[in-house]
Design an enzyme around this catalytic site. Sequence first.
Site, short mmCIF file in Angstrom:
data_model
loop_
_atom_site.label_atom_id
_atom_site.label_comp_id
_atom_site.label_asym_id
_atom_site.label_seq_id
_atom_site.Cartn_x
_atom_site.Cartn_y
_atom_site.Cartn_z
N SER A 146 -19.24 -41.13 32.81
CA SER A 146 -18.54 -42.33 32.35
C SER A 146 -18.55 -43.51 33.26
O SER A 146 -18.46 -42.99 34.64
CB SER A 146 -17.21 -41.93 32.17
OG SER A 146 -16.33 -43.02 31.76
N TYR A 160 -9.73 -37.76 34.39
CA TYR A 160 -11.09 -37.91 33.67
C TYR A 160 -11.97 -38.59 34.62
O TYR A 160 -13.12 -38.01 34.46
CB TYR A 160 -10.68 -38.73 32.55
CG TYR A 160 -11.93 -39.03 31.73
CD1 TYR A 160 -12.47 -38.03 30.54
CD2 TYR A 160 -12.48 -40.31 31.57
CE1 TYR A 160 -13.61 -38.07 29.91
CE2 TYR A 160 -13.68 -40.48 30.80
CZ TYR A 160 -14.13 -39.44 29.97
OH TYR A 160 -15.42 -39.81 29.06
#
Length: 251
Positions: A146, A160
């Site tokens: 990501s 995350y």
Amino acid sequence: MNASRTLLVTGGSRGIGAATCVLAAERGWDVAVNFARDQPAAERVAAAVRARGRRALVLQADVGDDTAVRAMFEALDRAWGPRLGGLVNNAGVVDVAARVDQMDAARLDRMFRTNVLGSFACAREALRRMSTRHGGAGGAIVNLSSAAARLGAPGQYVDYAAAKGAIDVFTMGLAREVATEGVRINAVRPGIIDTDIHASGGQPERVRQMAPLVPMQRAGTAEEVAAAIVWLLSDEASYTTGSVIDVTGGR
């Protein structure tokens, strides 16, 4: 069946995973669609794969459960034989926006167990079937990172971002570890992509809110990310390993 054209996509029932399954089928892959909870959605993706003339298999497993991962690969072996041509480590979770000083142990365990340990476990099982060291015929693994790994996601989900940072390092290290064993390891690093993962993190409007921050002034689509993933799986990427491709609209 040609084992080199069999692909397992974790988290394949929605979003980027579903788009990857469909595009891979269009490019000649037979696709095993993994899901954790939503079997009807996974069955719809499998139907789309079959509509494109390829075989499909639906496999339930929570990738954060090592026993379930082993059972999933054993089910794949029974269905298609103990060879595998590709793995996409797509399954992942987010959580509600929070500062680090608000995060409890249960949240952190879930975040890293699914996003990091799950990718390790699936890659381990895939390598046992792909690597020439284990008698395999080679293959390719694509991990989902990501843009948060570069940006840190302060005030939202540093956990995350950290998990995806681990995926970047995992990709680089594993690629070098198996470079002479016929297996290529790469990653794709999506930016703001219009999927329902944002709603699952309690931010259904996040795509609309964040789009102005993207140089291209729009969110990406699951299909645009899938195109990068499927290219990395293909023979066209035969000299590409240990790479991370940003699909971020310039962000």
